[in-house]
Design a protein around this motif. Structure first.
Motif, PDB file in Angstrom:
ATOM      1  N   TYR A   1       0.800  -1.218   0.000  1.00 27.14           N
ATOM      2  CA  TYR A   1       0.000   0.000   0.000  1.00 27.14           C
ATOM      3  C   TYR A   1       0.832   1.268   0.000  1.00 27.14           C
ATOM      4  O   TYR A   1       0.299   2.368   0.024  1.00 27.14           O
ATOM      5  N   TYR A   2       2.163   1.085  -0.045  1.00 27.56           N
ATOM      6  CA  TYR A   2       3.022   2.248   0.122  1.00 27.56           C
ATOM      7  C   TYR A   2       3.813   2.584  -1.138  1.00 27.56           C
ATOM      8  O   TYR A   2       4.364   1.707  -1.798  1.00 27.56           O
ATOM      9  N   GLN A   3       3.870   3.860  -1.410  1.00 28.95           N
ATOM     10  CA  GLN A   3       4.851   4.372  -2.359  1.00 28.95           C
ATOM     11  C   GLN A   3       6.201   4.359  -1.653  1.00 28.95           C
ATOM     12  O   GLN A   3       6.302   4.773  -0.506  1.00 28.95           O
TER      13      GLN A   3
ATOM     14  N   SER B   1       5.341   4.131  -7.289  1.00 27.13           N
ATOM     15  CA  SER B   1       4.010   4.119  -6.706  1.00 27.13           C
ATOM     16  C   SER B   1       3.700   2.754  -6.097  1.00 27.13           C
ATOM     17  O   SER B   1       4.396   1.770  -6.361  1.00 27.13           O
TER      18      SER B   1
ATOM     19  N   THR C   1       4.258   8.987   3.227  1.00 21.72           N
ATOM     20  CA  THR C   1       3.088   9.095   4.094  1.00 21.72           C
ATOM     21  C   THR C   1       2.318  10.396   3.860  1.00 21.72           C
ATOM     22  O   THR C   1       1.244  10.585   4.417  1.00 21.72           O
ATOM     23  N   ASP C   2       2.846  11.280   3.055  1.00 23.53           N
ATOM     24  CA  ASP C   2       2.189  12.556   2.768  1.00 23.53           C
ATOM     25  C   ASP C   2       1.327  12.408   1.522  1.00 23.53           C
ATOM     26  O   ASP C   2       1.778  11.884   0.500  1.00 23.53           O
ATOM     27  N   SER C   3       0.083  12.868   1.597  1.00 20.76           N
ATOM     28  CA  SER C   3      -0.857  12.658   0.502  1.00 20.76           C
ATOM     29  C   SER C   3      -0.424  13.354  -0.788  1.00 20.76           C
ATOM     30  O   SER C   3      -0.623  12.815  -1.890  1.00 20.76           O
ATOM     31  N   TRP C   4       0.154  14.554  -0.689  1.00 21.27           N
ATOM     32  CA  TRP C   4       0.613  15.249  -1.885  1.00 21.27           C
ATOM     33  C   TRP C   4       1.751  14.480  -2.536  1.00 21.27           C
ATOM     34  O   TRP C   4       1.798  14.318  -3.762  1.00 21.27           O
TER      35      TRP C   4
ATOM     36  N   VAL D   1       2.323  11.334  -2.374  1.00 21.69           N
ATOM     37  CA  VAL D   1       1.781  10.123  -2.992  1.00 21.69           C
ATOM     38  C   VAL D   1       1.068  10.456  -4.300  1.00 21.69           C
ATOM     39  O   VAL D   1       1.244   9.786  -5.310  1.00 21.69           O
ATOM     40  N   ALA D   2       0.272  11.519  -4.289  1.00 27.89           N
ATOM     41  CA  ALA D   2      -0.501  11.878  -5.487  1.00 27.89           C
ATOM     42  C   ALA D   2       0.412  12.218  -6.665  1.00 27.89           C
ATOM     43  O   ALA D   2       0.068  11.956  -7.817  1.00 27.89           O
TER      44      ALA D   2
ATOM     45  N   GLY E   1       7.950  14.133   3.529  1.00 29.25           N
ATOM     46  CA  GLY E   1       6.794  13.362   3.113  1.00 29.25           C
ATOM     47  C   GLY E   1       7.010  11.872   3.165  1.00 29.25           C
ATOM     48  O   GLY E   1       6.120  11.103   2.813  1.00 29.25           O
TER      49      GLY E   1
END
Length: 128
Positions: A31-33, A52, A100-103, A105-106, A114
């Protein structure tokens, strides 16, 4: 306890190759980048490559494009960094970490900020 462990660092001659591994302990990498970073003596830690969670998107620093390849094997809970055509300037301690930071990851960003769950690092030395 969530932990990442790097391995595969070594002393190699210029032009040589190494494959680094980043193994997860205590959690599933699926589940992790994941990002690979490096820090040379006297320099700041920098992003090298990131992948990703699905493995479908990868990014590389300009300095390693065409020479390094990041990949992941979720069945083995491991991310790899294949490094070819190594140069003396690639000498550094290499780290892996999970985003762990949404930005981050996106955008599949390879920024130091991050990322968490840093490993202890593995030394890569490129020298004749």
């Amino acid at each position: 306890q969530l932990q990442l462990v790097e391995s595969g660092g070594d002393l190699v001659q210029p032009g040589g190759s190494l494959r680094l591994s980043c193994a997860a302990s205590g959690f599933t990498l699926d589940y992790y980048q994941i990002g690979w970073f490096r820090q040379a003596p006297g320099k700041e830690r920098e992003g090298v490559s990131c992948i990703s969670s699905s493995g479908g998107t990868t990014n590389y620093a300009d300095s390693v494009k065409g020479r390094f390849t990041i990949s992941r094997d979720n069945a083995k809970n491991t991310v790899y960094l294949q490094m070819n055509s190594l140069k003396p300037e690639d000498t550094a301690v290499y780290y892996c970490a999970a985003a762990t930071d949404s930005w981050v990851v996106a955008h599949v960003a390879c920024t130091v900020n991050g990322y968490d769950y840093w490993g202890q690092g593995t030394q890569v030395t490129v020298s004749s």
